[in-house]
Write a protein that holds these residues in place. Structure first.
Motif, PDB file in Angstrom:
ATOM      1  N   SER A   1       0.909  -1.035   0.112  1.00 48.90           N
ATOM      2  CA  SER A   1      -0.005  -0.136  -0.029  1.00 48.90           C
ATOM      3  C   SER A   1       0.916   1.312  -0.141  1.00 48.90           C
ATOM      4  O   SER A   1       1.875   1.251   0.857  1.00 48.90           O
ATOM      5  CB  SER A   1      -0.928  -0.045   1.344  1.00 48.90           C
ATOM      6  OG  SER A   1      -1.429   1.487   1.331  1.00 48.90           O
ATOM      7  N   PRO A   2       0.393   2.253  -0.841  1.00 49.89           N
ATOM      8  CA  PRO A   2       1.154   3.474  -0.751  1.00 49.89           C
ATOM      9  C   PRO A   2       1.258   4.128   0.622  1.00 49.89           C
ATOM     10  O   PRO A   2       2.371   4.879   1.175  1.00 49.89           O
ATOM     11  CB  PRO A   2       0.670   4.520  -1.492  1.00 49.89           C
ATOM     12  CG  PRO A   2      -0.205   3.474  -2.433  1.00 49.89           C
ATOM     13  CD  PRO A   2      -0.611   2.416  -1.606  1.00 49.89           C
ATOM     14  N   GLU A   3       0.461   3.765   1.615  1.00 47.47           N
ATOM     15  CA  GLU A   3       0.150   4.311   2.989  1.00 47.47           C
ATOM     16  C   GLU A   3       1.401   4.087   3.738  1.00 47.47           C
ATOM     17  O   GLU A   3       1.872   5.025   4.564  1.00 47.47           O
ATOM     18  CB  GLU A   3      -0.871   3.686   3.754  1.00 47.47           C
ATOM     19  CG  GLU A   3      -1.873   4.906   3.900  1.00 47.47           C
ATOM     20  CD  GLU A   3      -2.690   5.509   2.760  1.00 47.47           C
ATOM     21  OE1 GLU A   3      -3.092   6.672   2.647  1.00 47.47           O
ATOM     22  OE2 GLU A   3      -2.976   4.383   1.742  1.00 47.47           O
ATOM     23  N   ILE A   4       2.406   2.869   3.395  1.00 44.49           N
ATOM     24  CA  ILE A   4       3.308   2.577   4.369  1.00 44.49           C
ATOM     25  C   ILE A   4       4.672   3.718   4.094  1.00 44.49           C
ATOM     26  O   ILE A   4       5.366   3.797   4.961  1.00 44.49           O
ATOM     27  CB  ILE A   4       3.852   1.276   4.244  1.00 44.49           C
ATOM     28  CG1 ILE A   4       4.460   0.994   2.700  1.00 44.49           C
ATOM     29  CG2 ILE A   4       2.751   0.256   4.351  1.00 44.49           C
ATOM     30  CD1 ILE A   4       5.140  -0.256   2.458  1.00 44.49           C
ATOM     31  N   TYR A   5       4.447   4.539   3.129  1.00 48.09           N
ATOM     32  CA  TYR A   5       5.681   5.598   2.761  1.00 48.09           C
ATOM     33  C   TYR A   5       4.948   6.933   3.448  1.00 48.09           C
ATOM     34  O   TYR A   5       5.899   8.031   3.083  1.00 48.09           O
ATOM     35  CB  TYR A   5       6.010   5.615   1.533  1.00 48.09           C
ATOM     36  CG  TYR A   5       6.505   4.328   0.855  1.00 48.09           C
ATOM     37  CD1 TYR A   5       7.795   3.890   1.247  1.00 48.09           C
ATOM     38  CD2 TYR A   5       5.833   3.531   0.090  1.00 48.09           C
ATOM     39  CE1 TYR A   5       8.298   2.594   0.850  1.00 48.09           C
ATOM     40  CE2 TYR A   5       6.075   2.108  -0.297  1.00 48.09           C
ATOM     41  CZ  TYR A   5       7.335   1.726  -0.012  1.00 48.09           C
ATOM     42  OH  TYR A   5       7.848   0.453  -0.127  1.00 48.09           O
ATOM     43  N   ALA A   6       4.193   6.993   4.233  1.00 54.07           N
ATOM     44  CA  ALA A   6       3.778   8.218   4.963  1.00 54.07           C
ATOM     45  C   ALA A   6       3.777   7.917   6.381  1.00 54.07           C
ATOM     46  O   ALA A   6       3.496   6.932   6.904  1.00 54.07           O
ATOM     47  CB  ALA A   6       2.548   8.456   4.445  1.00 54.07           C
ATOM     48  N   ASP A   7       4.236   8.879   7.214  1.00 54.91           N
ATOM     49  CA  ASP A   7       4.442   8.879   8.471  1.00 54.91           C
ATOM     50  C   ASP A   7       3.205   9.617   9.067  1.00 54.91           C
ATOM     51  O   ASP A   7       3.041  10.619   9.391  1.00 54.91           O
ATOM     52  CB  ASP A   7       5.553   9.851   9.286  1.00 54.91           C
ATOM     53  CG  ASP A   7       5.646   9.236  10.741  1.00 54.91           C
ATOM     54  OD1 ASP A   7       4.951   8.888  11.096  1.00 54.91           O
ATOM     55  OD2 ASP A   7       6.737   9.989  11.204  1.00 54.91           O
ATOM     56  N   THR A   8       1.993   8.532   9.123  1.00 58.44           N
ATOM     57  CA  THR A   8       0.823   9.035   9.216  1.00 58.44           C
ATOM     58  C   THR A   8       0.746   9.435  10.746  1.00 58.44           C
ATOM     59  O   THR A   8      -0.010  10.338  11.246  1.00 58.44           O
ATOM     60  CB  THR A   8      -0.370   7.898   9.088  1.00 58.44           C
ATOM     61  OG1 THR A   8       0.006   6.912   9.760  1.00 58.44           O
ATOM     62  CG2 THR A   8      -0.532   7.540   7.815  1.00 58.44           C
ATOM     63  N   ALA A   9       1.552   8.925  11.757  1.00 66.27           N
ATOM     64  CA  ALA A   9       1.451   9.762  13.401  1.00 66.27           C
ATOM     65  C   ALA A   9       1.812  10.829  13.370  1.00 66.27           C
ATOM     66  O   ALA A   9       1.528  11.646  14.361  1.00 66.27           O
ATOM     67  CB  ALA A   9       2.384   8.599  13.916  1.00 66.27           C
TER      68      ALA A   9
END
Length: 521
Positions: free
Chosen positions: A333-341
Motif C-alpha cells: 500500500s502507498p500508505e506505508i511510505y507516509a508517517d501518518t502518526a
C-alpha cells in the motif's frame, strides 16, 4: 475448495469488448436500469446529463483539434474558435481548444452548420472509419459519467487514506473521451464495483492447478493448503471465467477499477478484468507475472538513488494460470511510505485538484519541481516512468507541502540498457516492449504521462501549466532531456486515434504545443 483451475480445460473466452450498438439510447438505457436498481438517483442522473455531454464533448474536441486524424486535412483559427477542414470537403467548427484544459467548455460544435451537443451523434455524423463502435463508447461514457456524478460523495470530512481520495475522483481520465466508458457493465455492476460509488467489493478466490505460475512471497491468507489462491474480481467471475469461486475478502476499489485496497491499510490487489475500459483491456499478461519481482526489485533500487524523494510500492507476489484472464498481483500500500502518526498523508495526483492545494501558484510550483526532479533523474538513469495521475501519488506534510512521491504499477515503464550502462548499472533480465534505447520512446513515456498528463491535468490549462514550469526548469540540471522538454512540442498519447485504429496495436502519439514556448509540430 472445490474448483481447481486447469487453464487448458477452460471454455473459450468470450469477446473482449462488448459494446452496445451505436445509438442515443445509452442515456435512456441507463436511466431505465437505474429506475429499477436505484430509483433514488434517477432525478440526479437526469440533471447531470447535460454536464456529462459537455465534459465528454470537450475531451473529444481536444482530440479533433490536436490529434493526427487522417480525415482532418487542415485546422485554422476562425472567428470565435477553430475550424476543421475534413477530407470530404465538410467543415467542423467549435471553440478554440486548449490541449491542457480540464474544464467542460464545449457545449456544442457545428458540422456544416448543424449543431451537435452529443459526442456519439457527432462521430456518427462524421462517418469516419471504425466510428460506430467509438460512437457507442462515447454514448456509454456520457451516460456513465452522469451516473457517477449523480452518486458523488456528499460533503464529508477530508479523506484520511489514499483509497478514499481515489473514490472522490468522479470524472475518470481527464483527457480521454471514453473517460467513463465501461462496456459490458450493467448499472448494478457500475454501482457495485465503480470506486466513485464507494462500494466494498467481495473478491472471489480460485485455486491454481499444479502448473500455475507463482512469483514472490504469495501471502499466507491466499493459500489453500499447498495450492495458491487467485483473487478474482466478481465481474470477471460472472462474465469471463464461467466457474464458481469461493468467498474472499472485501476490498475498496481504486481508480483502475480492477485494483483494490484491502482494509486496515492492507496491501493492494491487482486483478484481471477482461473488459475494455477507456482504450485498454485490463487483463494481466503471463509475462508481467513472470517478471514482476525482477522489475519491482530493480526499479526499487533505482528509486533509492533519488535521496528519498521517490518510493516504489514493492510487488509482494504474483500468480497466473498461464492466461491473461486469470492472474493477480499483490503489492504494498502507498500508505506505508507516509508517517501518518505525524500527520503525513498520501494523495494520488489525480485527486490533487480536489484538495484545493494546486490553486496556490507557489504550492503547484513546488510540486512540479518535485515531480520533474524525480522523473528526469530516473530518465537520465535509464528508467522512464508512466507517471500519470493514477500511478503517481504524493506524500504531503501536515500543512500540505509536497514532500515525496510514491509510484505504483510498473507494467508500462520503459528501461534503457544504454543509459543504465552509462551510470554503471547492470540492466535487469527483461525482454519485450519494456526494453528500449530509443530516445523518442523514452521521452514520450515520461513527458506524455507526467507533463502532458499528471501536471497538465493538475494545472487545468496551458497558462497555469506554463506558470508552474517556467521557474522550475531554470534550476534543473541542463540535460538533453530537459532541453527537449523545454523547446520541442510536447508528446501525448493520441487517445482517440488509438480508439479509431484497431488494426494498429500499441500507443499512438500526437504533439501538443509546448506550454513553455508555444512551439507546435
Amino acid at each position: 475448495m472445490s474448483a481447481v483451475v486447469r487453464h487448458q480445460d477452460r471454455p473459450p473466452r468470450p469477446p473482449r469488448s462488448p459494446t452496445v450498438p451505436p445509438s442515443p439510447s445509452a442515456e435512456t438505457g441507463i436511466a431505465d436500469e437505474l429506475g429499477l436498481v436505484r430509483p433514488g438517483l434517477s432525478a440526479s442522473y437526469a440533471a447531470e446529463l447535460p454536464g456529462a455531454r459537455s465534459a465528454v464533448l470537450s475531451r473529444l474536441w481536444r482530440a479533433l483539434a490536436h490529434e493526427p486524424l487522417p480525415w482532418i486535412t487542415r485546422r485554422e483559427p476562425a472567428a470565435g474558435g477553430l475550424t476543421l477542414h475534413l477530407a470530404d470537403g465538410r467543415r467542423l467548427h467549435g471553440p478554440a481548444a486548449d490541449p491542457y484544459a480540464t474544464t467542460a467548455y464545449v457545449t456544442e460544435v457545428r458540422l456544416e452548420g448543424r449543431s451537435y451537443d452529443r459526442p456519439g451523434a457527432l462521430v456518427t455524423a462524421l462517418g469516419v472509419p471504425h466510428g460506430d463502435p467509438f460512437a457507442a463508447d462515447l454514448d456509454h461514457s456520457t451516460a456513465s459519467l452522469a451516473l457517477s456524478r449523480a452518486d458523488r460523495s456528499p460533503d464529508t470530512p477530508e479523506p484520511l487514506t489514499s483509497w478514499a481520495w481515489e473514490q472522490r475522483v468522479v470524472d475518470g481520465h481527464p483527457f480521454h473521451p471514453n473517460c467513463r466508458s465501461r462496456p459490458g457493465f450493467s448499472v448494478a455492476e457500475q454501482l457495485a464495483y465503480g470506486p466513485e460509488h464507494r462500494p466494498l467489493v467481495r473478491l472471489g478466490l480460485v485455486p491454481l492447478d499444479d502448473d500455475g505460475l507463482v512469483r514472490g512471497e504469495w501471502p499466507k491468507w491466499l493459500w489453500d493448503g499447498e495450492r495458491p489462491l487467485v483473487p478474482v474480481h466478481p465481474w470477471q467471475t460472472a462474465h469471463v471465467l464461467g466457474m464458481p469461486t469461493e468467498e474472499g475478502p472485501t476490498a475498496h476499489p481504486l481508480m483502475s477499477l480492477r485494483t483494490l485496497a484491502l482494509p486496515d491499510d492492507g496491501p493492494h490487489v491487482k486483478t484481471a478484468l477482461s473488459a475494455r475500459l477507456t482504450s485498454s483491456v485490463r487483463d494481466i499478461s503471463v509475462q508481467s507475472v513472470e517478471t514482476s519481482l525482477v522489475v519491482s526489485d530493480f526499479v526499487g533500487s533505482i528509486a533509492a538513488r533519488t535521496d528519498g524523494l521517490l518510493h516504489v510500492t514493492r510487488t509482494l507476489g504474483a500468480v497466473s494460470a498461464h492466461s491473461p484472464d486469470l492472474g493477480a498481483v499483490v503489492r504494498e500500500s502507498p500508505e506505508i511510505y507516509a508517517d501518518t502518526a505525524t500527520g503525513e498523508r498520501v494523495v494520488p495526483v489525480a485527486a490533487l485538484p480536489l484538495t484545493g492545494l494546486p490553486s496556490s501558484t507557489a504550492w503547484f510550483a513546488a510540486f512540479t519541481r518535485l515531480a520533474l526532479t524525480v522523473g528526469l533523474r530516473l530518465l537520465d538513469l535509464g528508467v522512464a516512468l508512466e507517471a500519470h495521475g493514477q500511478n503517481l501519488l504524493v506524500v504531503l506534510s501536515p500543512t500540505g507541502a509536497p514532500r515525496r512521491l510514491v509510484y505504483r504499477d510498473l507494467a508500462d515503464i520503459r528501461v534503457s540498457p544504454a543509459r543504465l550502462a552509462r551510470h554503471g548499472i547492470k540492466a535487469p533480465d527483461l525482454a519485450g516492449r519494456m526494453v528500449t534505447d530509443d530516445e523518442t520512446t523514452l521521452r514520450r513515456k515520461l513527458f506524455g504521462s507526467l507533463v502532458a498528463g499528471a501536471l497538465a491535468s493538475t494545472a487545468g490549462s496551458a497558462p497555469a501549466l506554463r506558470r508552474a514550469l517556467e521557474p522550475v526548469v531554470r534550476d534543473l540540471p541542463r540535460t538533453a532531456d530537459l532541453t527537449a522538454l523545454c523547446v520541442e512540442p510536447l508528446p501525448a498519447k493520441a487517445l482517440t486515434l488509438m480508439r479509431l485504429s484497431p488494426q494498429r496495436p500499441g500507443d499512438l502519439w500526437t504533439l501538443l504545443p509546448n506550454p513553455l514556448t508555444g512551439s507546435r509540430p
